[in-house]
Write a protein that holds these residues in place. Structure first.
Motif, PDB file in Angstrom:
ATOM      1  N   PHE A 129      70.232  45.774  74.673  1.00 10.21           N
ATOM      2  CA  PHE A 129      70.332  47.230  74.544  1.00 10.21           C
ATOM      3  C   PHE A 129      71.772  47.720  74.685  1.00 10.21           C
ATOM      4  N   MET A 130      72.683  46.844  75.128  1.00 13.12           N
ATOM      5  CA  MET A 130      74.081  47.219  75.324  1.00 13.12           C
ATOM      6  C   MET A 130      74.919  47.019  74.062  1.00 13.12           C
ATOM      7  N   PHE A 131      74.291  46.559  72.979  1.00 11.11           N
ATOM      8  CA  PHE A 131      74.998  46.268  71.732  1.00 11.11           C
ATOM      9  C   PHE A 131      74.353  47.015  70.568  1.00 11.11           C
ATOM     10  N   ASP A 132      75.157  47.329  69.553  1.00  5.70           N
ATOM     11  CA  ASP A 132      74.681  47.900  68.302  1.00  5.70           C
ATOM     12  C   ASP A 132      75.055  46.960  67.165  1.00  5.70           C
ATOM     13  N   ARG A 133      74.142  46.775  66.215  1.00  2.00           N
ATOM     14  CA  ARG A 133      74.452  45.917  65.060  1.00  2.00           C
ATOM     15  C   ARG A 133      75.198  46.743  64.013  1.00  2.00           C
ATOM     16  N   GLU A 190      92.999  42.065  52.394  1.00  2.00           N
ATOM     17  CA  GLU A 190      92.640  40.781  52.992  1.00  2.00           C
ATOM     18  C   GLU A 190      92.179  41.026  54.418  1.00  2.00           C
ATOM     19  N   PHE A 191      91.199  40.236  54.856  1.00  2.00           N
ATOM     20  CA  PHE A 191      90.552  40.488  56.132  1.00  2.00           C
ATOM     21  C   PHE A 191      90.894  39.421  57.169  1.00  2.00           C
ATOM     22  N   VAL A 192      91.029  39.854  58.407  1.00  2.00           N
ATOM     23  CA  VAL A 192      91.088  38.915  59.536  1.00  2.00           C
ATOM     24  C   VAL A 192      89.693  38.347  59.761  1.00  2.00           C
ATOM     25  N   SER A 193      88.699  39.217  59.690  1.00  2.00           N
ATOM     26  CA  SER A 193      87.304  38.788  59.745  1.00  2.00           C
ATOM     27  C   SER A 193      86.455  39.883  59.124  1.00  2.00           C
ATOM     28  N   ALA A 194      85.283  39.501  58.637  1.00  2.00           N
ATOM     29  CA  ALA A 194      84.359  40.465  58.043  1.00  2.00           C
ATOM     30  C   ALA A 194      82.957  39.929  58.237  1.00  2.00           C
ATOM     31  N   ASP A 195      82.144  40.676  58.977  1.00  2.00           N
ATOM     32  CA  ASP A 195      80.810  40.178  59.296  1.00  2.00           C
ATOM     33  C   ASP A 195      79.967  41.322  59.847  1.00  2.00           C
ATOM     34  N   VAL A 196      78.664  41.126  59.820  1.00  2.00           N
ATOM     35  CA  VAL A 196      77.764  42.023  60.538  1.00  2.00           C
ATOM     36  C   VAL A 196      77.622  41.468  61.949  1.00  2.00           C
ATOM     37  N   LYS A 197      77.988  42.269  62.937  1.00  2.00           N
ATOM     38  CA  LYS A 197      78.070  41.774  64.306  1.00  2.00           C
ATOM     39  C   LYS A 197      77.322  42.686  65.264  1.00  2.00           C
ATOM     40  N   LEU A 198      77.078  42.148  66.454  1.00  2.00           N
ATOM     41  CA  LEU A 198      76.598  42.961  67.556  1.00  2.00           C
ATOM     42  C   LEU A 198      77.820  43.472  68.302  1.00  2.00           C
ATOM     43  N   VAL A 199      78.040  44.766  68.269  1.00  2.00           N
ATOM     44  CA  VAL A 199      79.232  45.378  68.843  1.00  2.00           C
ATOM     45  C   VAL A 199      78.851  46.031  70.175  1.00  2.00           C
ATOM     46  N   PRO A 200      79.559  45.691  71.270  1.00  2.00           N
ATOM     47  CA  PRO A 200      79.192  46.243  72.582  1.00  2.00           C
ATOM     48  C   PRO A 200      79.494  47.739  72.669  1.00  2.00           C
ATOM     49  N   GLN A 201      78.606  48.459  73.347  1.00  2.00           N
ATOM     50  CA  GLN A 201      78.812  49.892  73.561  1.00  2.00           C
ATOM     51  C   GLN A 201      79.863  50.147  74.637  1.00  2.00           C
ATOM     52  N   THR A 202      79.931  49.263  75.622  1.00  2.00           N
ATOM     53  CA  THR A 202      80.941  49.340  76.675  1.00  2.00           C
ATOM     54  C   THR A 202      81.464  47.935  76.931  1.00  2.00           C
ATOM     55  N   THR A 203      82.639  47.820  77.549  1.00  2.00           N
ATOM     56  CA  THR A 203      83.226  46.512  77.804  1.00  2.00           C
ATOM     57  C   THR A 203      83.396  46.262  79.302  1.00  2.00           C
ATOM     58  N   THR A 204      83.535  44.986  79.643  1.00  2.00           N
ATOM     59  CA  THR A 204      83.727  44.568  81.033  1.00  2.00           C
ATOM     60  C   THR A 204      85.072  43.864  81.157  1.00  2.00           C
ATOM     61  N   VAL A 205      85.851  44.244  82.140  1.00  2.00           N
ATOM     62  CA  VAL A 205      87.157  43.623  82.391  1.00  2.00           C
ATOM     63  C   VAL A 205      87.017  42.638  83.542  1.00  2.00           C
ATOM     64  N   LEU A 206      87.552  41.432  83.366  1.00  2.00           N
ATOM     65  CA  LEU A 206      87.572  40.433  84.438  1.00  2.00           C
ATOM     66  C   LEU A 206      88.978  40.385  85.018  1.00  2.00           C
ATOM     67  N   SER A 207      89.090  40.625  86.318  1.00  2.00           N
ATOM     68  CA  SER A 207      90.407  40.673  86.951  1.00  2.00           C
ATOM     69  C   SER A 207      90.745  39.385  87.706  1.00  2.00           C
ATOM     70  N   GLU A 208      89.717  38.593  88.061  1.00  2.00           N
ATOM     71  CA  GLU A 208      89.965  37.358  88.799  1.00  2.00           C
ATOM     72  C   GLU A 208      90.255  36.218  87.831  1.00  2.00           C
ATOM     73  N   GLU A 209      91.316  35.472  88.113  1.00  2.00           N
ATOM     74  CA  GLU A 209      91.731  34.394  87.203  1.00  2.00           C
ATOM     75  C   GLU A 209      90.629  33.353  87.029  1.00  2.00           C
ATOM     76  N   HIS A 233      79.825  39.145  73.002  1.00  2.00           N
ATOM     77  CA  HIS A 233      79.962  39.469  74.423  1.00  2.00           C
ATOM     78  C   HIS A 233      80.688  40.806  74.553  1.00  2.00           C
ATOM     79  N   ASN A 234      80.713  41.342  75.768  1.00  2.00           N
ATOM     80  CA  ASN A 234      81.405  42.613  75.992  1.00  2.00           C
ATOM     81  C   ASN A 234      82.603  42.439  76.921  1.00  2.00           C
ATOM     82  N   TRP A 235      83.157  41.222  76.936  1.00  2.00           N
ATOM     83  CA  TRP A 235      84.353  40.964  77.737  1.00  2.00           C
ATOM     84  C   TRP A 235      85.559  41.562  77.027  1.00  2.00           C
TER      85      TRP A 235
END
Length: 238
Positions: A129-133, A190-209, A233-235
């Motif tokens: 539910f956190m992603f949109d196609r 010209e494209f870097v990438s082109a695809d139908v994807k699951l795109v996250p509505q919000t993202t998560t930041v990881l601060s710990e190495e 993923h939503n990283w």
């Protein structure tokens, strides 16, 4: 480095794994041909699979063999589509789409990859539910006029154009993706990438190495698995 630059770098690293990438493409092409016939003009899923293979420089002979294998009546292995959802380190939402001839093997591998890298598999729907196609076309900034791209993309039927520090993201509905992509190709983009994807509505930041390294390892393990077609993923990578 921005997101588009990160994708370019990642694609460069994957060059060393080209044989494995061709195996994934061949499997996707064969399944699409088996399900919808061997003519990409009348099979949108096959056209998309072939375009993705060509973008990774898969030889035409390999593509033709995969189409023939899938289109042959009952030929070849039976592959099953499965989607796995779970959490990476730090609660990153992860969705993995697979094509497999052995569900038990794939399920075991998925659980192992998540468990070994600070994550865990969840139940179906736990993060979906956190992603949109969406259709997503990424274009590097060099030599591109933002105003011209916006005019061309909107005229082709795109929903939105997002400007990033190192390029542009053209967003479409899944249904309009091929139409917009083909129109932009005709315009010379010209494209870097082109695809139908699951795109996250919000993202998560990881601060710990440690979490960052574990997330990188998880993505590598998933992408290296022959049964895995797509990893979403939503990283939010720095």
């Amino acid at each position: 480095m921005g997101r588009i630059g990160n994708i370019i770098n990642r694609k460069g690293k994957q060059d060393a794994k080209r044989g494995a990438i061709f195996t994934k493409h061949a499997r996707a092409i064969a399944v699409a041909a088996k399900e919808g016939g061997g003519d990409p003009e009348y099979n949108a899923a096959l056209k998309t699979a072939i375009d993705k293979a060509k973008a990774d420089n898969m030889p035409n002979d390999n593509i033709s063999r995969a189409v023939a294998k899938g289109a042959g009546a009952g030929a070849g292995e039976d592959y099953f589509k499965n989607t796995y959802e779970g959490y990476g380190p730090g609660g990153v939402a992860v969705i993995v789409e697979t094509l497999t001839d052995n569900k038990n093997r794939t399920a075991g591998n998925m659980r192992y990859y998540f468990d070994k890298n600070g994550g865990n598999l969840g139940t179906t729907g736990c993060v979906g539910f956190m992603f949109d196609r969406k259709g997503q076309i990424l274009i590097a900034a060099e030599g591109i006029s933002e105003d011209q791209l916006m005019d061309d993309a909107l005229e082709a039927g795109a929903d939105d154009i997002i400007t990033e520090e190192d390029g542009f993201e053209v967003v479409t509905t899944p249904e309009d993706f091929n139409m917009v992509k083909d129109a932009l190709v005709e315009k010379g983009y010209e494209f870097v990438s082109a695809d139908v994807k699951l795109v996250p509505q919000t993202t998560t930041v990881l601060s710990e190495e440690g979490q960052v390294k574990s997330m990188e390892k998880l993505i590598d393990l998933l992408e290296d698995d022959d049964d895995v077609q797509n990893v979403f993923h939503n990283w939010e990578q720095a």
